[in-house]
Motif scaffolding. Structure first.
Motif, PDB file in Angstrom:
ATOM      1  N   UNK A   1       0.879  -1.167   0.000  1.00  0.00           N
ATOM      2  CA  UNK A   1       0.000   0.000   0.000  1.00  0.00           C
ATOM      3  C   UNK A   1       0.915   1.214   0.000  1.00  0.00           C
ATOM      4  N   UNK A   2       0.899   1.970  -1.076  1.00  0.00           N
ATOM      5  CA  UNK A   2       1.872   3.037  -1.298  1.00  0.00           C
ATOM      6  C   UNK A   2       1.205   4.389  -1.129  1.00  0.00           C
ATOM      7  N   UNK A   3       1.857   5.256  -0.379  1.00  0.00           N
ATOM      8  CA  UNK A   3       1.390   6.633  -0.200  1.00  0.00           C
ATOM      9  C   UNK A   3       2.527   7.577  -0.556  1.00  0.00           C
ATOM     10  N   UNK A   4       2.193   8.748  -1.021  1.00  0.00           N
ATOM     11  CA  UNK A   4       3.203   9.728  -1.418  1.00  0.00           C
ATOM     12  C   UNK A   4       2.972  11.036  -0.672  1.00  0.00           C
ATOM     13  N   UNK A   5       4.030  11.810  -0.554  1.00  0.00           N
ATOM     14  CA  UNK A   5       3.895  13.096   0.114  1.00  0.00           C
ATOM     15  C   UNK A   5       5.244  13.655   0.509  1.00  0.00           C
ATOM     16  N   UNK A   6       5.214  14.737   1.282  1.00  0.00           N
ATOM     17  CA  UNK A   6       6.415  15.393   1.767  1.00  0.00           C
ATOM     18  C   UNK A   6       6.911  14.705   3.041  1.00  0.00           C
ATOM     19  N   UNK A   7       8.189  14.852   3.312  1.00  0.00           N
ATOM     20  CA  UNK A   7       8.805  14.096   4.396  1.00  0.00           C
ATOM     21  C   UNK A   7       8.187  14.369   5.762  1.00  0.00           C
ATOM     22  N   UNK A   8       8.009  15.620   6.152  1.00  0.00           N
ATOM     23  CA  UNK A   8       7.532  15.903   7.513  1.00  0.00           C
ATOM     24  C   UNK A   8       6.161  15.295   7.794  1.00  0.00           C
TER      25      UNK A   8
END
Length: 302
Positions: A129-136
């Motif tokens: 299950x893959x999610x994407x976004x910014x590190x913080x």
């Protein structure tokens, strides 16, 4: 499993003990509910009932998950082996089947590199299950139990997460051949500051870092095109919209094919280290370790 106390009589509820152990191992009511295939309110209610029965709180509730108190660690140590052995005797059930591995990180790196690396694992029964976004935000969600592994563009602060260097990405200054020919012989970086820049944000974070590191000066331009996805930046620059700075992994194929050209070859190019981050301690899901080892093994060959 029997444990008597002054606040109740008779054996403790086995389902509550299983739920307690799942929360202790995952550090999150949300992650425990996902592992046990229960609703989060059910997990919360079972933990509260167990705490009422024992006459003490087991976890310190925090905005990003829960932290076990000392007596919760003691109880988990007593429960882990007998409950795991009981589950083995009972045979596979919903709580014993490997859960999907929740992986998160930058969209471009995940989609361009990592999904291809992990694709063979599906034949071994691994579900992703893959999610994407910014590190913080992703690190905050990791602490809360929403992810198993996060690829972070910086090392997290504190000791609540375990991070190890994963890979280095080198930034390169590129443009399509038409722009490369037009800029040939012009002094850098001045010529580039008069040409159209394509970037993914108005504050030009990657290009500004390149300018400081390589040219030791401040970049003072306004973007001609902004696209909030580096794959879109790559597409626009390849089509001739201008120049940009990209991670080398993202445009390697275009450089090899001649669709893009390097505009500069610094002796010391800027590099950013990515980290593979997870909560401390081994995961109860064996597929998390499988995904982790696959990623680390592949990274050694890049």
């Amino acid at each position: 499993m029997s444990d008597r106390n002054s606040h109740g009589s008779g054996p403790l509820d086995l389902n509550q003990l299983r739920t307690f152990l799942a929360v202790h191992r995952t550090g999150s009511f949300t992650a425990a509910a996902r592992r046990l295939q229960l609703s989060q309110p059910t997990v919360t209610a079972q933990i509260r009932s167990l705490e009422e029965r024992l006459g003490r709180e087991l976890f310190e509730r925090r905005p990003r998950g829960v932290v076990p108190l000392a007596h919760a660690d003691e109880l988990a140590a007593r429960l882990a082996e007998p409950l795991d052995r009981l589950a083995d005797v009972a045979g596979p059930g919903p709580e014993r089947a490997p859960e999907p591995v929740h992986l998160a990180g930058p969209a471009e790196f995940l989609c361009t590199v990592l999904l291809g690396v992990l694709a063979p694992l599906t034949a071994q029964g691994v579900r992703l299950r893959v999610a994407t976004g910014l590190t913080d935000p992703l690190l905050a969600e990791l602490r809360a139990g929403q992810h198993d592994l996060v690829v972070a563009t910086r090392r997290p602060r504190g000791r609540s997460l375990h991070a190890e260097p994963f890979t280095d990405e080198e930034f390169v200054l590129v443009a399509a051949p038409a722009w490369a020919d037009r800029l040939a012989g012009e002094p850098l970086p001045d010529a580039l500051e008069r040409a159209p820049l394509v970037t993914y944000a108005e504050d030009l974070p990657i290009a500004r870092r390149y300018w400081r590191h390589v040219f030791d000066r401040r970049l003072q331009v306004r973007a001609a095109v902004t696209v909030p996805d580096l794959r879109g930046v790559l597409a626009a620059v390849t089509a001739g919209a201008g120049w940009t700075v990209l991670p080398g992994y993202l445009c390697r194929a275009e450089l090899d094919a001649g669709a893009l050209r390097l505009l500069h070859r610094p002796e010391d190019p800027p590099i950013n280290t990515a980290y593979l981050v997870q909560r401390p301690g081994p995961s109860a899901n064996p597929h998390v370790a499988l995904v982790r080892e696959r990623l680390l093994s592949a990274a050694r060959t890049w």
